[in-house]
Design a protein around this motif. Structure first.
Motif, PDB file in Angstrom:
ATOM      1  N   LEU A 260       0.755  -0.100  -2.499  1.00 19.61           N
ATOM      2  CA  LEU A 260       0.959  -1.762  -2.513  1.00 19.61           C
ATOM      3  C   LEU A 260       2.469  -1.682  -2.395  1.00 19.61           C
ATOM      4  O   LEU A 260       2.934  -2.896  -2.048  1.00 19.61           O
ATOM      5  CB  LEU A 260       0.603  -1.961  -4.147  1.00 19.61           C
ATOM      6  CG  LEU A 260      -0.881  -2.034  -4.421  1.00 19.61           C
ATOM      7  CD1 LEU A 260      -1.052  -2.200  -5.916  1.00 19.61           C
ATOM      8  CD2 LEU A 260      -1.258  -3.363  -3.723  1.00 19.61           C
ATOM      9  N   SER A 261       3.218  -0.762  -2.938  1.00 23.29           N
ATOM     10  CA  SER A 261       4.714  -0.832  -2.576  1.00 23.29           C
ATOM     11  C   SER A 261       5.077  -0.918  -1.306  1.00 23.29           C
ATOM     12  O   SER A 261       5.969  -1.513  -0.830  1.00 23.29           O
ATOM     13  CB  SER A 261       5.435   0.310  -3.492  1.00 23.29           C
ATOM     14  OG  SER A 261       5.366   0.467  -4.882  1.00 23.29           O
ATOM     15  N   ARG A 262       4.321  -0.236  -0.539  1.00 23.83           N
ATOM     16  CA  ARG A 262       4.571  -0.527   1.034  1.00 23.83           C
ATOM     17  C   ARG A 262       4.388  -1.849   1.560  1.00 23.83           C
ATOM     18  O   ARG A 262       4.774  -2.173   2.506  1.00 23.83           O
ATOM     19  CB  ARG A 262       3.598   0.507   1.817  1.00 23.83           C
ATOM     20  CG  ARG A 262       3.812   2.115   1.639  1.00 23.83           C
ATOM     21  CD  ARG A 262       2.876   2.794   2.391  1.00 23.83           C
ATOM     22  NE  ARG A 262       3.031   4.157   2.430  1.00 23.83           N
ATOM     23  CZ  ARG A 262       2.449   5.130   3.382  1.00 23.83           C
ATOM     24  NH1 ARG A 262       1.543   4.786   4.027  1.00 23.83           N
ATOM     25  NH2 ARG A 262       2.827   6.393   3.039  1.00 23.83           N
ATOM     26  N   GLN A 263       3.605  -2.409   0.809  1.00 27.97           N
ATOM     27  CA  GLN A 263       3.231  -4.171   1.236  1.00 27.97           C
ATOM     28  C   GLN A 263       4.564  -4.807   0.662  1.00 27.97           C
ATOM     29  O   GLN A 263       4.488  -6.228   0.763  1.00 27.97           O
ATOM     30  CB  GLN A 263       2.148  -4.471   0.840  1.00 27.97           C
ATOM     31  CG  GLN A 263       0.766  -3.600   1.369  1.00 27.97           C
ATOM     32  CD  GLN A 263      -0.548  -4.118   1.600  1.00 27.97           C
ATOM     33  OE1 GLN A 263      -0.549  -5.352   1.827  1.00 27.97           O
ATOM     34  NE2 GLN A 263      -1.509  -3.477   1.436  1.00 27.97           N
ATOM     35  N   GLY A 264       5.561  -4.421   0.243  1.00 22.13           N
ATOM     36  CA  GLY A 264       6.660  -5.004  -0.317  1.00 22.13           C
ATOM     37  C   GLY A 264       6.718  -5.716  -1.919  1.00 22.13           C
ATOM     38  O   GLY A 264       7.409  -6.501  -2.189  1.00 22.13           O
ATOM     39  N   LEU A 265       5.567  -4.994  -2.404  1.00 23.53           N
ATOM     40  CA  LEU A 265       5.509  -5.449  -3.806  1.00 23.53           C
ATOM     41  C   LEU A 265       6.262  -4.555  -4.813  1.00 23.53           C
ATOM     42  O   LEU A 265       6.218  -3.259  -4.581  1.00 23.53           O
ATOM     43  CB  LEU A 265       4.009  -5.357  -4.160  1.00 23.53           C
ATOM     44  CG  LEU A 265       3.000  -6.527  -3.381  1.00 23.53           C
ATOM     45  CD1 LEU A 265       1.609  -6.147  -3.750  1.00 23.53           C
ATOM     46  CD2 LEU A 265       3.247  -7.902  -3.776  1.00 23.53           C
ATOM     47  N   LYS A 266       6.864  -5.414  -5.933  1.00 21.15           N
ATOM     48  CA  LYS A 266       7.499  -4.433  -6.983  1.00 21.15           C
ATOM     49  C   LYS A 266       6.521  -3.914  -7.988  1.00 21.15           C
ATOM     50  O   LYS A 266       5.830  -4.804  -8.654  1.00 21.15           O
ATOM     51  CB  LYS A 266       8.599  -5.342  -7.470  1.00 21.15           C
ATOM     52  CG  LYS A 266       9.511  -4.426  -8.249  1.00 21.15           C
ATOM     53  CD  LYS A 266      10.574  -5.552  -8.875  1.00 21.15           C
ATOM     54  CE  LYS A 266      11.499  -4.725  -9.839  1.00 21.15           C
ATOM     55  NZ  LYS A 266      12.539  -5.067 -10.310  1.00 21.15           N
TER      56      LYS A 266
END
Length: 268
Positions: free
Chosen positions: A44-50
């Motif tokens: 999920l972090s790879r998709q720009g989410l914090k």
């Protein structure tokens, strides 16, 4: 010089962040729940989410082991007033943050009013800071686990194709339906022999739930398959090396399964 009128319109304020909260739980230990939590957070972090992973397996935590972290400050220190919350939020490999629980602390084996209030207060404090919060719960249906699950908007039940795991997953689904009124639960099937086997397993589990579980609204809860993760020797190596699978073997079949689960989450 033109002065600003007191009635001049103010620029629109940015909307407050509201974290999407998911509890990742299981009926049986040893099904890879923490592995799923950590690698899903990285995906999920790879998709720009914090993203924050909150380790709610109080007393038997092992998220630090999976991530090869040696925390000096844990939730226990925040609970006891020895440290501030900000000091306990740590960066993890994979680009996300973690709040780690202490291990071997028998006082957290039972949900006391103090533990409940402390956990709830911390959860409410971190919600405005992140896009997604994953609550990595303990296994089973203890009061600590059930309270941790109750804090989340959504639930992901992790199971394997083994009959004991599916039996315990069914028991968890039944309790969450009866006690928390959960009408929909997400399912991730780990360690499948072939990609796609999760669909058949989810259908079989849904048949049992339809027959024996009746929620408060009179209907059986609906299971939604988030994806399956193939049995893969790369997972064992990643666990042994205390590394994220998505970083050690990003092209492996299991890593692709985790990325598929993350893509479905974001798609929803």
């Amino acid at each position: 010089m033109v002065s600003m009128s007191a009635s001049a319109p103010k620029p629109p304020s940015s909307p407050a962040r509201i974290a999407r909260t998911l509890a990742i739980t299981s009926g049986k230990g040893g099904v890879g729940k923490t592995f799923v939590s950590a690698n899903l957070a990285a995906a999920l972090s790879r998709q720009g989410l914090k993203v924050l992973v909150l380790d709610a397996d109080l007393g038997l935590a092992n998220l630090d082991v999976v991530l090869n972290l040696y925390p000096k400050i844990t939730l226990h220190d925040v609970f006891t007033g020895k440290a501030q919350l900000d000091e306990a939020i740590l960066p993890a490999p994979g680009g996300f943050s973690v709040l780690l629980a202490g291990s071997g602390l028998v006082e957290y084996s039972r949900l006391t009013p103090d533990i409940r209030d402390q956990l709830h207060g911390i959860f409410e404090a971190v919600k405005p800071r992140f896009d997604v919060i994953l609550i990595d719960t303990g296994a089973g249906i203890s009061d600590v686990v059930l309270y941790a699950v109750s804090m989340a908007q959504e639930v992901i039940v992790v199971a394997t194709p083994e009959p004991t795991s599916l039996t315990d997953a069914y028991a968890t689904i039944k309790v969450l339906s009866a006690q928390q009124g959960r009408e929909t639960l997400n399912l991730v099937v780990n360690q499948v022999a072939r990609a796609g086997d999760g669909r058949a397993i989810c259908a079989q589990l849904q048949q049992v739930v339809d027959r024996f579980v009746q929620g408060p609204n009179g209907a059986a809860p609906r299971l939604q398959l988030m994806g399956d993760i193939p049995l893969d020797t790369a997972v064992r190596e990643a666990v042994r090396k205390r590394s994220l699978l998505l970083e050690l073997h990003p092209g492996s079949a299991a890593a692709q399964g985790v990325l598929h689960v993350a893509a479905r989450m974001v798609g929803r």
